[in-house]
Design an enzyme around this catalytic site. Sequence first.
Site, PDB file in Angstrom:
ATOM      1  CG  LEU A 109      56.530 -68.213 -27.967  1.00  0.00           C
ATOM      2  CD1 LEU A 109      57.924 -68.196 -28.580  1.00  0.00           C
ATOM      3  CD2 LEU A 109      56.339 -69.488 -27.149  1.00  0.00           C
ATOM      4  CB  ILE A 140      50.239 -65.732 -26.937  1.00  0.00           C
ATOM      5  CG1 ILE A 140      50.400 -66.705 -25.751  1.00  0.00           C
ATOM      6  CG2 ILE A 140      50.322 -66.474 -28.262  1.00  0.00           C
ATOM      7  CD1 ILE A 140      51.715 -67.451 -25.699  1.00  0.00           C
ATOM      8  CE  LYS A 141      55.744 -60.244 -30.979  1.00  0.00           C
ATOM      9  NZ  LYS A 141      57.161 -59.900 -31.307  1.00  0.00           N
ATOM     10  CB  VAL A 142      47.730 -62.895 -32.059  1.00  0.00           C
ATOM     11  CG1 VAL A 142      46.715 -63.095 -33.172  1.00  0.00           C
ATOM     12  CG2 VAL A 142      47.713 -64.074 -31.083  1.00  0.00           C
TER      13      VAL A 142
END
Length: 367
Positions: A109, A140-142
């Site tokens: 996400l 978690i997409k960064v």
Amino acid sequence: MNVNPLLQIKALGQNVWLDYIQRNMLINGEVARMIEKDGLAGITSNPAIFEKAISEHHDYDEAITLLTRRGMPPKEIYEALALEDVARAAELFRPLYDESNGHEGFVSLEVSPHLAYDTEQTISEAERLWTALNRPNILIKVPATQAGLPAITHLLAAGININVTILFSLERYRQVVDAFLAGLEIRVAQHKPVDHITSVASFFLSRIDVLVDKRLDELDRITDYKSAGALRGKAAIACARLAYQHYQQWIKDKRWQSLSSHGARTQRLLWASTGTKDPIYSDTKYVEPLIAKDTINTMPLQTLIAYRDHGQPALRIELELDEARSLPEKLYQIGIDLEAVSEQLEVEGVQKFAVPFDKLLERLSQW
């Protein structure tokens, strides 16, 4: 009986993830069947994917209506829908995560694309999403922007699984690896465990060829570089092959070996943007050459279906390495700087997520 090519990829050591998420697929058993029949090992999502899923399907209408009646603002409605889908997907993949000892079964996400240039806000939102989902098989997409790099280090040091996204160049990949190692080193220095932390580096491919090919076509038309056309469709695969060479180098380095002795897991390369955008190319162009152990290919549904039908798996990533090494200089000599290309693609990449994100919020505001 023919063996499913997607299962053959898995046998060669590469995971296949689906670059799409839609509520009905999670509910009607389609994703569960892909896990069982295709060896599907994960799912990635982003704001553009959610905009497409919510706008083009009626799966979400009832939930949107309910949340709207409660007076929830558009951004909170989007987040509620996204969190529910990602949590449901994570539950589907949880048995695989447990059986593989945390090697497979991940769902990603993304933080808001509007935070791509804000380190502190990226950290804050990533921590909040991670806490809200509260599952070990979440990533978690960064983004791999300059502002994203310190956020990646901070979040990994905090024990949060990270999918580094919007990555286009070998130089930025080197910086991403350094940010990854620094985050784990902080944990080790604090005597905290690192054996459960997962990170992947999502290297975007087809977009590289779209931009480079456009410039090559222009050169072919207006200059004496009549050989420019021979370089079409080569840049993305060359960048990926060089990135994999760097991966093989840093996992042998003493810095990594020290972390590995504490049980740390490597940050795997993930091939993203693997749907073929130019119809003259094979629909499996960004799959066939890049199968490699300890990597991931996240495929749009259409690409996954195509590979299931006529893929021909083999370990090819270390073929044509001399050509891959020489390509950046060949392009530079005719006026195409891959680093400049990657800088443009990074800016465009953020926009390609921000625009559909805003479009979706506007749609929700009019519900």
